[in-house]
Write an enzyme that holds these catalytic residues in place. Structure first.
Site, short mmCIF file in Angstrom:
data_model
loop_
_atom_site.label_atom_id
_atom_site.label_comp_id
_atom_site.label_asym_id
_atom_site.label_seq_id
_atom_site.Cartn_x
_atom_site.Cartn_y
_atom_site.Cartn_z
N ASP A 293 -6.25 -6.03 -0.13
CA ASP A 293 -5.80 -4.90 -0.94
C ASP A 293 -5.49 -3.75 0.04
OD1 ASP A 293 -5.07 -3.26 -3.00
OD2 ASP A 293 -6.79 -3.75 -4.25
C1 NOJ Z 1 -4.35 -1.09 -4.77
C2 NOJ Z 1 -4.67 -1.86 -6.00
O1 NOJ Z 1 -6.04 -2.14 -6.07
C3 NOJ Z 1 -3.90 -3.15 -6.15
O2 NOJ Z 1 -4.09 -3.64 -7.45
C4 NOJ Z 1 -2.44 -2.96 -5.86
O3 NOJ Z 1 -1.76 -4.18 -6.02
C5 NOJ Z 1 -2.28 -2.38 -4.47
N1 NOJ Z 1 -2.97 -1.11 -4.37
C6 NOJ Z 1 -0.81 -2.21 -4.09
O4 NOJ Z 1 -0.25 -1.19 -4.80
#
Ligand code: NOJ
Length: 739
Positions: free
Chosen positions: A285
């Site tokens: 993430d």
């Molecule tokens: C953080 C989030 O937790 C995740 O769900 C997302 O896909 C990513 N950022 C990218 O935007």
């Protein structure tokens, strides 16, 4: 968490609803091997680097540094860049200006629609409609790929029993069985049958794993649970998406058993690859690798990178740990060449599966972007789906409204188009929303029959609009009050410690009810709320979630009875925060609450144990009757099966849908079992007076669980079976199973 005792062969059949063999074939494109031979260390690492694009008022932009990194082959993947023209420009740099011309992969958060926005995912799951959910994902894929995208960070498979957590809005609720259905349907919708088709989108299973269980409901907080509970309750939807063919997985921000998921080899190797046979790649993430320093798991960002890649984390999202340190880590032998090559092969093979080595521009199509986005068909489907997701929580008969009555439309959210889209609306824009709820009611009922007053804002304590709202109510025969949460109060980093309707909105409801005019409450929100106050004052309550682009019209469709609501809650609504966590998949305890006069029982002194609205609850404008339950036999053994029949009759005067739910309880197990475990459901449409026999087949597979020794199987014993239209309103029968 230690690898369990489970042996590999058994592991493939361990999770409810999962296939014996991994559905994923080998990914082994010969072009990848040829490329690997030519690639430098920097170029290899570049394929594991994912950097973001930005967005300005004039459209998408890219930091010059990142453009340079693409050009040098040191950044092979981009997210947040879209539009056919813009992605083509970036792709041209990768294809024409780098030494090997390896195409970029373009990712984006397409969560509940891309341009045409569907209801938030928690709402979508309340439709309990597999086909519609799959279709929503398919439309999202068509629109997103037309804008040059290859990859969506969806489905979000996080089971959640924590309404304080803002991201409960992004998932499919609290049940592993329903959640698995949704996860698989979305994956199929995105990926279709052929990933190289330019209208299909690579799915990303997230957030792996158990991100939906943060302590205290605070986003990014610690997660800790037994391996049994993890496997039984939290893992099934991720597994279902992997079985449906998803070729990427995102590691979650949280730690699990003390090890951040980003470097958790139990999750990323033992479970994901060895047990489930996952063949795609794993992405972190956003800066998840770097955050392991804050977790106190890595000394610095370099070490975090070492830990992550050695645990099976292939791609670094935005953290630049691999970008900065991986070369040295490989040179010093702290990361083996083999580990690096394995990660690179995984990414390149997925690029090959997407068809990017055949035609790197196949997804950048201005023609498709213009003709297949926000089409009349897509919007009509979004309107239908939004209505099908709405849950009629209560109704004293005030709904449906009759056209032509004078209606006062009141509330902070009544005239908002923006809130309809939810907090994570892909590339959806307010200007694409044709009508707010107020505007749609005006269209449906005639402007002269609608009077509007805002009343108050969705937060804060300004009551200055109350008197105008009360006057509006007094001049009408009924009130429609649209209240709830600002859409930005749910989603990422939007946890709340109070799950009541914010501000003075409830007070306004009380004042309006005091006029004596019947009040319909329409709720826009992204989490289970404590509605104990509101339920006393509202003649009817319609849970509309954040219903998307066509949400205004969909609310009007339901209010005026053009659509008979059939949504059922996929998550329990508590009476107050003190009951949380509260969910239907609960155990009996050693002292279940049976006798109100006895003290030492599992209960609260100040509220009943039951929630305000149970999992599976949802009313209709018609009524359904369930006949007694009939079992074909009261026992079976081994691989035999029995059937459970019930006759469902629409006893009202309107056509409508009912979701018939099957729950099972294993009375005595080598480990304790939930009192009601969802094991099947079917959504049925019946005309007035129509009856249908509903049949469920019960076999061993429905009785299996992780036994005390962690083996997966059923046990001899007595069972209860429940069928009904909600987890708290069921018919019941008993049977015995002999192994
Ligand atoms: C953080 C989030 O937790 C995740 O769900 C997302 O896909 C990513 N950022 C990218 O935007």
């Amino acid at each position: 968490m230690k690898p369990s005792l489970i042996i590999l062969a058994a592991a493939c059949v361990m999770l409810a609803g999962c296939n014996a063999a991994p559905a994923q074939g080998e990914l082994n494109d010969p072009r990848v091997e040829k490329l690997m031979k030519k690639m430098t260390l920097d170029e290899k690492i570049g394929q594991l680097v994912l950097f973001t694009s930005d967005w300005s008022v004039t459209g998408p932009t890219m930091r010059q540094g990142y453009i340079d990194d693409i050009r040098s082959g040191r950044c092979g993947n981009i997210f947040n860049a879209y539009t056919a023209d813009y992605t083509r420009k970036l792709q041209e740099i990768a294809v024409n200006e780098t030494r090997l011309g390896i195409p970029l992969l373009f990712g984006y958060d397409v969560i509940h629609g891309f341009r045409t926005i569907f209801p938030i995912n928690l709402g979508m799951s309340a439709s309990w409609d597999e086909q519609e959910i799959e279709e929503a994902a398919r439309i999202a894929a068509v629109e997103a790929t037309a804008a040059g995208l290859h990859w969506t960070y969806s489905p979000m498979c996080d089971i959640c029993v924590e309404p304080r957590w803002g991201r409960i809005s992004e998932g499919a609720g609290e049940d592993p069985f329903l959640g698995s259905m949704v996860a698989a349907a979305m994956t199929r919708g995105y990926q279709g049958n052929d990933l190289s088709d330019p209208a299909t989108l690579l799915a990303c299973v997230k957030h792996f794993a158990a991100y939906g269980a943060p302590q205290g409901g605070r986003d990014y907080n610690t997660v800790d649970m037994s391996e049994r509970w993890l496997r039984e309750f939290y893992l099934p939807p991720y597994k279902a998406a992997v079985d449906a063919g998803a070729l990427s997985v995102m590691a979650s921000f949280n730690e699990l058993d003390g090890v951040p998921a980003t470097a958790n080899s139990f999750l990323l190797q033992d479970v994901l690859r060895n047990e489930w046979g996952f063949k795609g790649f794993v992405v972190s993430d956003y800066t998840g690798i770097n955050e392991m320093v804050n977790h106190g798991f890595a000394a610095d960002v370099e070490d975090a990178g070492r830990l992550a890649i050695n645990a099976g984390l292939d791609m670094d999202m935005q953290g630049a740990s691999y970008f900065t340190y991986l070369k040295d880590l490989v040179k010093s032998g702290k990361v083996s060449k083999r580990t690096l090559d394995t990660a690179v092969r995984r990414v390149l093979n997925v690029k090959a599966a997407l068809g990017l080595f055949d035609d790197p521009y196949k997804y950048c199509s201005p023609e498709r972007e213009a003709s297949q986005t926000l089409t009349g068909e897509n919007k009509a489907f979004a309107r239908k789906l939004a209505a099908d997701c709405m849950v009629l929580l209560t109704n004293d008969g005030i709904l449906p409204l009759r056209r032509g009555e004078k209606i006062a439309v009141i509330g902070a959210l009544a005239d908002s188009k923006d809130d309809l889209l939810g907090s994570w609306r892909g590339a959806g824009e307010e200007k694409s929303v044709p009508a707010s709820i107020l505007e749609a009611i005006r269209e449906a009922n005639g402007s002269s029959n609608v009077i509007y007053a805002e009343g108050c804002k969705e937060a804060g304590n300004d009551r200055s609009g109350f008197s105008k709202a009360i006057a509006a109510a007094n001049s009408a025969s009924k009130v429609v009050l649209v209240i709830g949460e600002d859409c930005q109060w749910t989603g990422e980093a939007a946890s709340r410690s109070d799950i009541r309707i914010p501000g003075v909105q409830s007070e306004l409801l009380q004042k309006l009810a005091a006029t004596g005019k019947p009040v319909v409450v329409v709720l826009l929100n992204g989490r289970p709320l404590d509605l104990s106050e509101e339920v006393q004052y509202a003649g009817a309550m319609l849970e509309a979630w954040f219903p998307g682009t066509m949400g205004g019209y969909a609310v009007a469709d339901v209010l005026f009875g053009d659509v008979n609501p059939g949504g059922k809650l996929s998550v329990t609504f508590p009476r107050n925060l003190g009951q949380v966590p509260i969910y239907h998949y609960a155990k009996n305890t050693g002292r279940p609450f049976l006798d109100p006069d006895a003290k030492y029982q599992s209960r609260y002194l100040d509220v009943p144990n039951e929630p305000l609205f149970a999992f599976g609850h949802g009313l209709s404008y018609t009524s359904f009757d369930y006949s007694e339950l009939e079992l074909s036999a009261d026992s079976f053994g081994g691989y035999e099966s029995i059937t459970a029949d019930v006759t469902l009759t629409n006893t009202g005067e309107r056509a409508g849908s009912e979701t018939v739910q099957l729950y099972i309880r294993d009375l005595v197990g080598s480990v304790t079992r939930p009192v009601k475990q969802l094991k099947g459901f079917t959504k049925v449409y019946l005309g007035p007076g129509e009856s249908r026999k509903i049949r469920f087949t019960i076999d061993k597979s429905l009785l299996e669980f992780y036994r005390q020794d962690m083996s997966w199987g059923a046990e001899t014993g007595d069972f209860k079976l429940f069928i009904g239209g909600s987890s708290d309103k069921v018919r019941e029968a008993s049977f015995r199973y002999e192994e």
